[in-house]
Scaffold this motif. Structure first.
Motif, PDB file in Angstrom:
ATOM      1  N   ASN A  58      -6.961   0.513  -5.244  1.00 25.25           N
ATOM      2  CA  ASN A  58      -6.414   1.835  -4.954  1.00 25.25           C
ATOM      3  C   ASN A  58      -6.569   2.178  -3.478  1.00 25.25           C
ATOM      4  OD1 ASN A  58      -5.477   4.447  -5.004  1.00 25.25           O
ATOM      5  ND2 ASN A  58      -7.184   5.273  -6.205  1.00 25.25           N
ATOM      6  N   PRO A  59      -5.672   1.690  -2.627  1.00 23.66           N
ATOM      7  CA  PRO A  59      -5.802   1.944  -1.185  1.00 23.66           C
ATOM      8  C   PRO A  59      -5.625   3.407  -0.800  1.00 23.66           C
ATOM      9  CG  PRO A  59      -3.704   0.894  -1.670  1.00 23.66           C
ATOM     10  CD  PRO A  59      -4.498   0.863  -2.944  1.00 23.66           C
ATOM     11  N   ARG A  60      -5.119   4.244  -1.724  1.00 20.68           N
ATOM     12  CA  ARG A  60      -4.909   5.655  -1.409  1.00 20.68           C
ATOM     13  C   ARG A  60      -6.189   6.480  -1.505  1.00 20.68           C
ATOM     14  NH1 ARG A  60       0.446   7.525  -1.661  1.00 20.68           N
ATOM     15  NH2 ARG A  60      -0.388   9.602  -2.078  1.00 20.68           N
ATOM     16  N   LEU A  61      -7.209   5.948  -2.148  1.00 18.51           N
ATOM     17  CA  LEU A  61      -8.422   6.721  -2.391  1.00 18.51           C
ATOM     18  C   LEU A  61      -9.102   7.115  -1.080  1.00 18.51           C
ATOM     19  CD1 LEU A  61     -10.487   7.858  -4.422  1.00 18.51           C
ATOM     20  CD2 LEU A  61     -11.639   5.633  -4.343  1.00 18.51           C
ATOM     21  N   ARG A  62      -9.396   8.387  -0.939  1.00 22.71           N
ATOM     22  CA  ARG A  62     -10.093   8.913   0.226  1.00 22.71           C
ATOM     23  C   ARG A  62     -11.232   9.818  -0.227  1.00 22.71           C
ATOM     24  NH1 ARG A  62      -7.528   5.457   1.813  1.00 22.71           N
ATOM     25  NH2 ARG A  62      -6.046   5.333   3.542  1.00 22.71           N
ATOM     26  N   ASN A 108      -1.733  -2.439  -6.099  1.00 24.64           N
ATOM     27  CA  ASN A 108      -2.754  -3.395  -5.696  1.00 24.64           C
ATOM     28  C   ASN A 108      -2.164  -4.796  -5.720  1.00 24.64           C
ATOM     29  OD1 ASN A 108      -2.982  -4.511  -8.379  1.00 24.64           O
ATOM     30  ND2 ASN A 108      -4.278  -2.788  -8.926  1.00 24.64           N
ATOM     31  N   GLU A 151       0.824  -1.211   0.000  1.00 24.54           N
ATOM     32  CA  GLU A 151       0.000   0.000   0.000  1.00 24.54           C
ATOM     33  C   GLU A 151       0.856   1.259   0.000  1.00 24.54           C
ATOM     34  OE1 GLU A 151      -2.754  -0.206   3.217  1.00 24.54           O
ATOM     35  OE2 GLU A 151      -4.005  -1.728   2.242  1.00 24.54           O
ATOM     36  N   ARG A 201     -10.864   0.555  -2.937  1.00 25.84           N
ATOM     37  CA  ARG A 201      -9.789   0.711  -1.954  1.00 25.84           C
ATOM     38  C   ARG A 201      -9.202  -0.628  -1.540  1.00 25.84           C
ATOM     39  NH1 ARG A 201     -11.655   4.743   2.729  1.00 25.84           N
ATOM     40  NH2 ARG A 201      -9.617   4.096   3.474  1.00 25.84           N
ATOM     41  N   GLU A 202     -10.039  -1.633  -1.409  1.00 28.99           N
ATOM     42  CA  GLU A 202      -9.561  -2.943  -0.955  1.00 28.99           C
ATOM     43  C   GLU A 202      -8.738  -3.653  -2.021  1.00 28.99           C
ATOM     44  OE1 GLU A 202     -11.321  -7.193   0.748  1.00 28.99           O
ATOM     45  OE2 GLU A 202     -12.672  -5.548   0.267  1.00 28.99           O
TER      46      GLU A 202
END
Length: 342
Positions: free
Chosen positions: A252-256, A20, A15, A248-249
């Motif tokens: 793209n874990p950076r997505l907020r 991914n 991450e 996100r899972e």
């Protein structure tokens, strides 16, 4: 005896580099000559299987594995914002255009990418979608081409910022992306080419949760949810939350989520006040920011005819404070990224 890498260490390693699980698989197989798959990575990360020492050693020996980078995983990378809601007519394009204008007025290098086949942002900024399609300089051709993404952009608003236009041909991209391996990662890979060229990239989404929208979510760092203060717009947000969780899972874990923006608000209408109250409750339950509502204003309709952002024509238009609040939130995030070394 060498320290074995734990599943948590592996997940954090992946991450931190904006990768991914599938991208990590590709990198490991190329590096080690193996045939690992994503299920294997999942078992390692959950602790269901021990991570081979050769894998741990390869990861620890490399500081920068080569995968498809997240939009802000590279040095000097722009902060990527997208505006999405599965319902149309909620003010996504108006928001993107005016926030891009405000950021450019702060001296920021901004690119607005029109990811909607309806080409609303393209038309809003005075660019003819048909003309751009004829010369093959729209997002459709940028996604298909091996040419650098920068070759497809055009300056708008007297050079204040850049636009990557869209046209109706983009409607076929949903089907094409479905047929291609990792098709929804193409936009993300293209945007990664722009490190050092822009400070902010703003992606205007189509009004549905198809492959194009998923591609945008895969490429973004921050998501803004514009929603009209009426029931149908409100009802689509929980489904969008589910899509975001999946992105996100797996990708793209950076997505907020930057926050929720109520639009086309009329304080004299009881329904608008009721929906605003529900949006406040939703934002609190999800621990999200609720931006000040944008009131209805004819300035934004007139600005489309003029091919300019509404705030370029009238800086005091209704909603100016809301759009400024969003721009300031993005600038603060960018400063925080720099302060933490990216």
């Amino acid at each position: 005896m060498a320290h074995e890498m734990s599943g948590e260490e592996l997940r954090r390693y992946r991450e931190d580099r904006g990768m991914n699980q599938q991208e990590l698989v590709v990198w490991l197989n190329e590096r080690l000559g193996r045939r690992y798959d994503r299920a294997k990575i999942s078992r390692w990360e959950t602790g269901a299987e021990r991570i081979p020492q050769t894998v741990g050693a390869a990861l620890k020996a490399s500081t920068s594995p080569v995968g498809i980078p997240a939009a802000s995983s590279a040095r000097n990378a722009p902060l990527v914002l997208c505006a999405a809601n599965q319902k149309g007519g909620v003010g996504k394009t108006t928001t993107c255009v005016n926030v891009a204008w405000l950021l450019s007025r702060q001296g920021q290098r901004v690119l607005l990418v029109d990811c909607d086949p309806q080409a609303n942002a393209t038309v809003h900024l005075g660019v003819d979608p048909h003309e751009r399609e004829v010369v093959k300089e729209t997002l459709t051709h940028a996604l298909r081409s091996t040419r650098p993404l920068r070759e497809f952009v055009t300056p708008v608003c007297d050079g204040a910022f850049d636009l990557l236009p869209s046209s109706i041909s983009l409607a076929a991209a949903d089907r094409e992306l479905l047929r291609q391996p990792n098709g929804t990662l193409i936009l993300r890979a293209k945007i990664a080419q722009l490190s050092g060229h822009y400070d902010f990239i703003i992606l205007d989404c189509p009004p549905h949760l198809g492959e194009l929208t998923v591609s945008v979510l895969n490429a973004a760092d921050q998501l803004l949810i514009p929603t009209q203060t009426e029931m149908l717009s409100l009802m689509g947000i929980p489904q969008l939350f589910e899509t975001i969780a999946g992105v996100r899972e797996l990708v793209n874990p950076r997505l907020r989520i930057l926050g929720i923006l109520p639009t086309m608000f009329s304080p004299r209408r009881l329904q608008d006040e009721q929906i605003l109250t529900e949006l406040q409750a939703m934002a609190e339950s999800e621990n999200l920011r609720l931006f000040a509502p944008v009131r209805r204003a004819v300035d934004y309709t007139k600005s489309v005819l003029a091919g300019r952002p509404g705030l370029a024509m009238n800086p005091n238009s209704a909603g100016a404070d809301s759009y400024q609040e969003i721009a300031e939130a993005l600038l603060a995030l960018a400063r925080a990224e720099v302060g933490h070394g990216g």
